[in-house]
Write a protein that holds these residues in place. Structure first.
Motif, PDB file in Angstrom:
ATOM      1  N   VAL A 155      10.049   9.902   4.484  1.00  0.00           N
ATOM      2  CA  VAL A 155      10.035   9.742   5.942  1.00  0.00           C
ATOM      3  C   VAL A 155       8.833   8.909   6.365  1.00  0.00           C
ATOM      4  O   VAL A 155       8.942   8.032   7.220  1.00  0.00           O
ATOM      5  N   ARG A 156       7.691   9.131   5.766  1.00  0.00           N
ATOM      6  CA  ARG A 156       6.495   8.367   6.118  1.00  0.00           C
ATOM      7  C   ARG A 156       6.618   6.895   5.728  1.00  0.00           C
ATOM      8  O   ARG A 156       6.088   6.026   6.391  1.00  0.00           O
ATOM      9  N   ASN A 157       7.286   6.611   4.628  1.00  0.00           N
ATOM     10  CA  ASN A 157       7.426   5.235   4.149  1.00  0.00           C
ATOM     11  C   ASN A 157       8.534   4.465   4.862  1.00  0.00           C
ATOM     12  O   ASN A 157       8.572   3.246   4.778  1.00  0.00           O
ATOM     13  N   CYS A 158       9.413   5.153   5.539  1.00  0.00           N
ATOM     14  CA  CYS A 158      10.573   4.499   6.153  1.00  0.00           C
ATOM     15  C   CYS A 158      10.667   4.856   7.625  1.00  0.00           C
ATOM     16  O   CYS A 158      11.461   5.706   8.024  1.00  0.00           O
TER      17      CYS A 158
ATOM     18  N   ARG B  84      11.425  -2.880  -0.166  1.00  0.00           N
ATOM     19  CA  ARG B  84      12.237  -1.675   0.080  1.00  0.00           C
ATOM     20  C   ARG B  84      13.633  -2.004   0.593  1.00  0.00           C
ATOM     21  O   ARG B  84      14.500  -1.139   0.629  1.00  0.00           O
ATOM     22  N   TRP B  85      13.880  -3.259   0.990  1.00  0.00           N
ATOM     23  CA  TRP B  85      15.181  -3.624   1.534  1.00  0.00           C
ATOM     24  C   TRP B  85      16.270  -3.446   0.481  1.00  0.00           C
ATOM     25  O   TRP B  85      16.097  -3.777  -0.696  1.00  0.00           O
ATOM     26  N   GLN B  86      17.398  -2.918   0.912  1.00  0.00           N
ATOM     27  CA  GLN B  86      18.570  -2.761   0.054  1.00  0.00           C
ATOM     28  C   GLN B  86      19.773  -3.373   0.764  1.00  0.00           C
ATOM     29  O   GLN B  86      19.910  -3.247   1.981  1.00  0.00           O
TER      30      GLN B  86
ATOM     31  N   LEU C 155       0.808  -1.212   0.000  1.00  0.00           N
ATOM     32  CA  LEU C 155       0.000   0.000   0.000  1.00  0.00           C
ATOM     33  C   LEU C 155       0.840   1.262   0.000  1.00  0.00           C
ATOM     34  O   LEU C 155       0.306   2.352  -0.095  1.00  0.00           O
ATOM     35  N   LEU C 156       2.157   1.148   0.135  1.00  0.00           N
ATOM     36  CA  LEU C 156       3.022   2.307   0.171  1.00  0.00           C
ATOM     37  C   LEU C 156       3.344   2.742  -1.256  1.00  0.00           C
ATOM     38  O   LEU C 156       3.938   2.000  -2.028  1.00  0.00           O
ATOM     39  N   ALA C 157       2.960   3.951  -1.583  1.00  0.00           N
ATOM     40  CA  ALA C 157       3.279   4.496  -2.907  1.00  0.00           C
ATOM     41  C   ALA C 157       4.739   4.912  -2.918  1.00  0.00           C
ATOM     42  O   ALA C 157       5.297   5.296  -1.880  1.00  0.00           O
ATOM     43  N   PRO C 158       5.388   4.839  -4.065  1.00  0.00           N
ATOM     44  CA  PRO C 158       6.782   5.294  -4.134  1.00  0.00           C
ATOM     45  C   PRO C 158       6.893   6.745  -3.665  1.00  0.00           C
ATOM     46  O   PRO C 158       6.037   7.580  -3.975  1.00  0.00           O
TER      47      PRO C 158
ATOM     48  N   SER D 169      17.603  -5.336  13.275  1.00  0.00           N
ATOM     49  CA  SER D 169      16.375  -6.140  13.354  1.00  0.00           C
ATOM     50  C   SER D 169      15.913  -6.574  11.976  1.00  0.00           C
ATOM     51  O   SER D 169      15.478  -7.714  11.782  1.00  0.00           O
ATOM     52  N   THR D 170      16.012  -5.696  11.005  1.00  0.00           N
ATOM     53  CA  THR D 170      15.646  -6.047   9.632  1.00  0.00           C
ATOM     54  C   THR D 170      16.516  -7.196   9.138  1.00  0.00           C
ATOM     55  O   THR D 170      16.018  -8.163   8.554  1.00  0.00           O
TER      56      THR D 170
END
Length: 167
Positions: free
Chosen positions: A22-25, A37-39, A11-14, A79-80
Motif C-alpha cells: 500500500v505504501r509503495n503504490c 513497477r508498471w505492468q 528508493l522503494l524497497a520491494p 494518467s499512468t
C-alpha cells in the motif's frame, strides 16, 4: 490528489507485506513514464486502446488532429498510461499534461473551466518552449472566451490582473 510528492522509485524497497504494498503504490499518484513497477494490463482490460491511440497519433501528418477521449474508473491507471504515451511520443509531440483535479476544484469542474485551463496551459507551454502562439490566434481564442466561456467563478478568477491570461 492526496499526495503529489513521492519518493523516487529507486528508493522503494520491494514490498514484503500488505502494508509495504500500500505504501509503495499510492493510487492517487500516476507512475512516471519509466517506472519499473508498471505492468501491462491491456489483456486483462480486453483492449489495446493505448496502442491504438499511439498508432493514430504517430500516423498523423503535421496539422492533422486526433480527437480522443480516454475514460475509465477512478484510479484505473489512465494518467499512468497517458504519461507513458507522452514519453513514447515526445520526439513527435510537445505534451502538455494537466491535472485538472490539482489545477481546479475537483468537485466543481465545469466544461468552461476545463477549456480555459487547457488554453492557458498550452499558451504557457508554447511560450516556455520559445514558440509563442501567434498574436492573431491568441486574439481569436481570447475573444471566444470573453464572448462565450468566462461565466464560471474559476474562469473569472483566471482573468484577474497579475494572473496568467491569454491576453
Amino acid at each position: 490528489m492526496s499526495n503529489l510528492v513521492r519518493r523516487p522509485a529507486s528508493l522503494l524497497a520491494p514490498a514484503k507485506t500488505l502494508r509495504d504494498l500500500v505504501r509503495n503504490c499510492d493510487p492517487d499518484v500516476p507512475l512516471p513514464n519509466d517506472d519499473p513497477r508498471w505492468q501491462d494490463f491491456s489483456l486483462a482490460r480486453g483492449d489495446e486502446s493505448m496502442a491504438a491511440l499511439e498508432k493514430e497519433l504517430s500516423w498523423r501528418r503535421e496539422g492533422q488532429f486526433v480527437h480522443a477521449t480516454f475514460v475509465s474508473h477512478r484510479e484505473a491507471g489512465k494518467s499512468t498510461e497517458i504519461l507513458r504515451l507522452t514519453g513514447r511520443l515526445s520526439n513527435e509531440y510537445e505534451p502538455v499534461y494537466i491535472e485538472a483535479t490539482v489545477e481546479m476544484d475537483p468537485f466543481r469542474i465545469e466544461a468552461e473551466d476545463l477549456l480555459l485551463n487547457i488554453a492557458l496551459s498550452v499558451e504557457q507551454r508554447m511560450r516556455e518552449q520559445g514558440t509563442p502562439l501567434p498574436a492573431e490566434l491568441l486574439k481569436r481564442v481570447t475573444g471566444w472566451f470573453d464572448e462565450v466561456v468566462r461565466t464560471t467563478k474559476w474562469a473569472q478568477n483566471q482573468a484577474r490582473p497579475g494572473q496568467a491570461d491569454l491576453h
